[in-house]
Motif scaffolding. Sequence first.
Motif, mmCIF file in Angstrom:
data_model
loop_
_atom_site.group_PDB
_atom_site.id
_atom_site.type_symbol
_atom_site.label_atom_id
_atom_site.label_comp_id
_atom_site.label_asym_id
_atom_site.label_seq_id
_atom_site.Cartn_x
_atom_site.Cartn_y
_atom_site.Cartn_z
ATOM 1 N N GLY B 247 0.770 -1.244 0.000
ATOM 2 C CA GLY B 247 0.000 0.000 0.000
ATOM 3 C C GLY B 247 0.799 1.291 0.000
ATOM 4 O O GLY B 247 0.252 2.360 -0.266
ATOM 5 N N ALA B 248 2.086 1.230 0.330
ATOM 6 C CA ALA B 248 2.850 2.479 0.410
ATOM 7 C C ALA B 248 3.792 2.571 -0.789
ATOM 8 O O ALA B 248 4.622 1.675 -1.003
ATOM 9 C CB ALA B 248 3.649 2.523 1.717
ATOM 10 N N ALA B 249 3.650 3.649 -1.537
ATOM 11 C CA ALA B 249 4.421 3.795 -2.779
ATOM 12 C C ALA B 249 5.930 3.742 -2.497
ATOM 13 O O ALA B 249 6.685 3.090 -3.218
ATOM 14 C CB ALA B 249 4.052 5.111 -3.459
ATOM 15 N N THR B 250 6.348 4.408 -1.420
ATOM 16 C CA THR B 250 7.782 4.431 -1.108
ATOM 17 C C THR B 250 8.296 3.016 -0.883
ATOM 18 O O THR B 250 9.388 2.657 -1.349
ATOM 19 C CB THR B 250 8.027 5.252 0.181
ATOM 20 N N LEU B 289 30.670 -1.942 -2.697
ATOM 21 C CA LEU B 289 30.324 -1.620 -1.307
ATOM 22 C C LEU B 289 29.189 -0.594 -1.259
ATOM 23 O O LEU B 289 28.280 -0.705 -0.427
ATOM 24 C CB LEU B 289 31.554 -1.091 -0.563
ATOM 25 N N ALA B 290 29.231 0.384 -2.157
ATOM 26 C CA ALA B 290 28.158 1.389 -2.182
ATOM 27 C C ALA B 290 26.817 0.719 -2.476
ATOM 28 O O ALA B 290 25.793 1.053 -1.866
ATOM 29 C CB ALA B 290 28.466 2.456 -3.234
ATOM 30 N N MET B 291 26.824 -0.240 -3.379
ATOM 31 C CA MET B 291 25.577 -0.957 -3.678
ATOM 32 C C MET B 291 25.125 -1.779 -2.471
ATOM 33 O O MET B 291 23.936 -1.852 -2.159
ATOM 34 C CB MET B 291 25.774 -1.857 -4.900
ATOM 35 N N GLY B 292 26.096 -2.383 -1.803
ATOM 36 C CA GLY B 292 25.767 -3.130 -0.580
ATOM 37 C C GLY B 292 25.145 -2.222 0.465
ATOM 38 O O GLY B 292 24.174 -2.588 1.140
ATOM 39 N N PHE B 293 25.678 -1.011 0.604
ATOM 40 C CA PHE B 293 25.116 -0.029 1.548
ATOM 41 C C PHE B 293 23.686 0.328 1.169
ATOM 42 O O PHE B 293 22.805 0.431 2.022
ATOM 43 C CB PHE B 293 25.974 1.239 1.553
ATOM 44 N N MET B 294 23.477 0.531 -0.146
ATOM 45 C CA MET B 294 22.129 0.936 -0.593
ATOM 46 C C MET B 294 21.102 -0.152 -0.269
ATOM 47 O O MET B 294 20.027 0.129 0.247
ATOM 48 C CB MET B 294 22.145 1.203 -2.094
ATOM 49 N N VAL B 295 21.474 -1.397 -0.563
ATOM 50 C CA VAL B 295 20.541 -2.499 -0.307
ATOM 51 C C VAL B 295 20.275 -2.618 1.195
ATOM 52 O O VAL B 295 19.126 -2.751 1.624
ATOM 53 C CB VAL B 295 21.119 -3.832 -0.848
ATOM 54 N N THR B 296 21.332 -2.539 1.988
ATOM 55 C CA THR B 296 21.158 -2.674 3.435
ATOM 56 C C THR B 296 20.312 -1.531 3.981
ATOM 57 O O THR B 296 19.395 -1.755 4.784
ATOM 58 C CB THR B 296 22.533 -2.687 4.142
ATOM 59 N N GLY B 297 20.613 -0.320 3.557
ATOM 60 C CA GLY B 297 19.854 0.844 4.036
ATOM 61 C C GLY B 297 18.385 0.730 3.661
ATOM 62 O O GLY B 297 17.496 0.947 4.501
ATOM 63 N N ALA B 298 18.129 0.356 2.410
ATOM 64 C CA ALA B 298 16.735 0.229 1.966
ATOM 65 C C ALA B 298 16.041 -0.893 2.730
ATOM 66 O O ALA B 298 14.884 -0.764 3.154
ATOM 67 C CB ALA B 298 16.702 -0.041 0.463
ATOM 68 N N GLY B 299 16.772 -1.988 2.937
ATOM 69 C CA GLY B 299 16.188 -3.120 3.672
ATOM 70 C C GLY B 299 15.815 -2.726 5.091
ATOM 71 O O GLY B 299 14.740 -3.084 5.589
ATOM 72 N N GLU B 300 16.690 -1.966 5.737
ATOM 73 C CA GLU B 300 16.403 -1.531 7.103
ATOM 74 C C GLU B 300 15.190 -0.604 7.137
ATOM 75 O O GLU B 300 14.358 -0.676 8.044
ATOM 76 C CB GLU B 300 17.619 -0.817 7.704
ATOM 77 N N PHE B 301 15.101 0.276 6.139
ATOM 78 C CA PHE B 301 13.969 1.206 6.095
ATOM 79 C C PHE B 301 12.655 0.426 5.960
ATOM 80 O O PHE B 301 11.694 0.686 6.682
ATOM 81 C CB PHE B 301 14.132 2.184 4.925
ATOM 82 N N VAL B 302 12.649 -0.552 5.052
ATOM 83 C CA VAL B 302 11.436 -1.352 4.850
ATOM 84 C C VAL B 302 11.104 -2.133 6.121
ATOM 85 O O VAL B 302 9.958 -2.173 6.571
ATOM 86 C CB VAL B 302 11.608 -2.315 3.646
ATOM 87 N N ARG B 303 12.133 -2.728 6.709
ATOM 88 C CA ARG B 303 11.912 -3.535 7.919
ATOM 89 C C ARG B 303 11.271 -2.703 9.026
ATOM 90 O O ARG B 303 10.386 -3.162 9.742
ATOM 91 C CB ARG B 303 13.261 -4.091 8.398
ATOM 92 N N GLU B 304 11.726 -1.451 9.154
ATOM 93 C CA GLU B 304 11.158 -0.578 10.181
ATOM 94 C C GLU B 304 9.756 -0.105 9.796
ATOM 95 O O GLU B 304 8.855 -0.062 10.637
ATOM 96 C CB GLU B 304 12.059 0.653 10.378
#
Lengths: 374, 473
Positions: B247-250, B289-304
């Motif tokens: 339901g959330a576009a982001t 590493l930058a791509m790894g950071f992006m995936v991890t950051g996005a994953g954490e945002f979704v998880r929260e």
Amino acid sequence: MDEFPLAPPSAGGNPAPLWFLVFFKTLGFALHMGPMHVWFAGLALAAVLSMAGYGHARRLARRLVSAMPVFIALGVNFGIVPLLFVQVAYYPVIYPANILMGWFWFSVIPLLMLAYYGVYYYAVSIRRDRVGPLAIVAGVVSAACFLAIGFIFTNNFALMTNHEQMLAIYDRTSVAGAVTGLALNADDPTVLPRWLMVLGLAMTTTAVFVMADAALIAKRETADYRAWARRFSLVLQLVGSAWFAAFGSWYLFGTLAPATLAAARADLAITVLMALTAVGPALTFAALWMASRSGEARWVWAAVAAQFVVLALNAVSRQWVQNVELARFFDPARLPVDTQMSPLIAFLVTFTVGIAIIVWMVRQAVVALRAQKA
Amino acid sequence: MHYPFWYVPGLTAPMLIAIVAVAHILVASYAVGGGFFLAIEVRHAYRTGNHAYLEYLRGHAWFFILLTEVLGAITGVGIWWAIGLASPLPTSYLINTFVFGWGMEYVTFIVEIVSAFLFFYLWGKVPALVHQRIGFIYAWSAWLSLVIITGITSFMLQPGAWQGNFWLAMANPQALPQIMARTGASLLLATLYVYLHASFRAKPAGMREMIAKRAGRPAMLGAALITVGGLLWLALLPPSALMAIEGAATLNILVALIFVISGTLFAMFYFGAYRNPSWLSPGFAIVLLAMGFMVTGAGEFVREAVRKPFVIYGEVYSHNLMTAQVKPAQTEGFLQTGVWTRHHVTREFPSVMDESGRVVSARLLELSLPDKVRVGETLYHHHCGSCHALSGYSGLRGLLRGRDREMLRGLIANMDRYHFLMPPWSGTAEEAEVLKEYLATIALPHPFRNGGTVRRPSGPARVDAGDRSHTGG
């Protein structure tokens, strides 16, 4: 005065009896104080000696800074214990105190980061024998950060027990009932002497480290340096003790509420505890004096043990003062308790196993280093 | 409410948690995966008598300590700082529930710190076997720390049928999937850090290529664990969390990004550094590493984000109210239920208090309009301010653009029905009225209404949006 708005008790109740929580809080604080003191006073001392000292003084500054990363790691991690248990047992007062000075409290993290990396930069420069002005600036900035962190902590823990001040800050700084977090507890008269008193005690702990380093660790230094460092340790301990006595007296007799002092006088055990806390540094000085004269390791260890007793006495005294001050508006003993027995046992087992592993590792290190020397 | 509310303009206080937490995860993952890398590779170097590699690993261990024991450790403490400031009620709830879990985690952490320093400082000074053992003590204690902390954080997403039992809480339905995924992420991210360090410091090229090959293996295991853990995570999500992703576009975009970047990252890693180790260069390693950071950051945002409207699923709402406290707050009033809100109203608006010191909601309607707006602002901070800044992150001014009073009244009364990511309105009808008055003052005007116009950049054509709405255009 308005009634203080205490948050209602946590839904599940406290997970352990109050004595258990307070014991670990106090023990953790006593353990935290040792390494914390070395960076609090030791780094400031190293910064001064780096800039103004020469010869042995500058050598001592370098030795202090070289040891600092390990002290910081230990001090920060020992500090987690009291912070954890204070949040369990005193949550209705610790969170408001944190939030009311939100930005200052939050700034501890970037300040600590800056200080820690500054120390590493300085320490690595020393190891590579390339101490330039930038390294000294890094050391000075780190020392300033640690002093600032100490000041913020003193503000916070003084605020936690001062409900009048918490309400005053809230009423003064909130916007539509929301806290801006831009206030310090600067109006509290206990803050400054308390912060300065800790600085004095920190000097005495640093003095013990200087002695231990000179007598037990700095074998590769010249005999002249080691003799100088032992003498310096005594002077530093004396200055620290005098400083502690001066600002401790100001704190105790000049700023503490008369009711708190009266409560201390009314209880013989507390009177004795306070007296021992006040004269404790003399015990350390005596051991240091013997260590300096004889150069024997056992007197150095006696000084270390004496200083730990001094710190433990200090931690217990502070806990008592905190209890009395809080009793005016909050009694943690009245919070409901629902002891989590099996997790508590699991924690104690983990704690024991963890200590055993650490002892094993340190023993391996000592054996290896002795073998290397032999 | 029960604690003072910290107003962080433009960002909201919980976003400070997110910033510190993501920084921590990026380093803490390396602290776990890198520990295993160092322990295993040091053993390999000793066994093969590869002194050059051992010397390289010593340099890597220093880089590792500088990053994990300073940045990692302090951001870890920083999470404590931030959660206590931004969400004191759920923090207190979690600490009271899991204090011994944190105690055990703390012990593993101390073992971790001591072993890390001894591992580095005793390099070459202790027998090889002792050195290796200390390395493995570090690795396993770091992993145990991950297991315990993940048990607690996964509880926040789905407590399961724990009924006050600590062990059942730790063994919540999300614990195993998240432990698997986090372990995998630690191995994968650690490999990317190793690549970064090796690309700059490992010489000669032969050693760099050996590292690229050897460090690639745990990354493959990590990728497998992430896949299995991630699928289990998805399968065991509470229904509302799945709906949130839909339901959330982001969240849609972030989930898609996670898949796309992960796939690309894995392809670059496998066909690049792993199959063709000579490709490993500083630029390549930085991109990985930058791509790894992006995936991890996005994953954490979704998880929260999927936890909303809860901070602790089913237990504490995002506006710092226990679920069980909503009904009383709806009956007695939000301002009356919260001890700090009550204190504020007592001081600022004594006319709404009765003789016994209670807030009488009905009297709010007797206030002047400016005072209603002021009380409404207090309600905004405490009820809405944890998720919505005024302007900035999830800014209410923009979100409410063009809403008139009638629409605002409906929105407040039915906020959880307008969007299930929001908690239910937790005050009285009168409090809703004063909040409405405040929101009406901050809502930005609709771009096509209230005389608003749209101009085409190239021509004089003018559309009167108000007219268009009447004709259904």
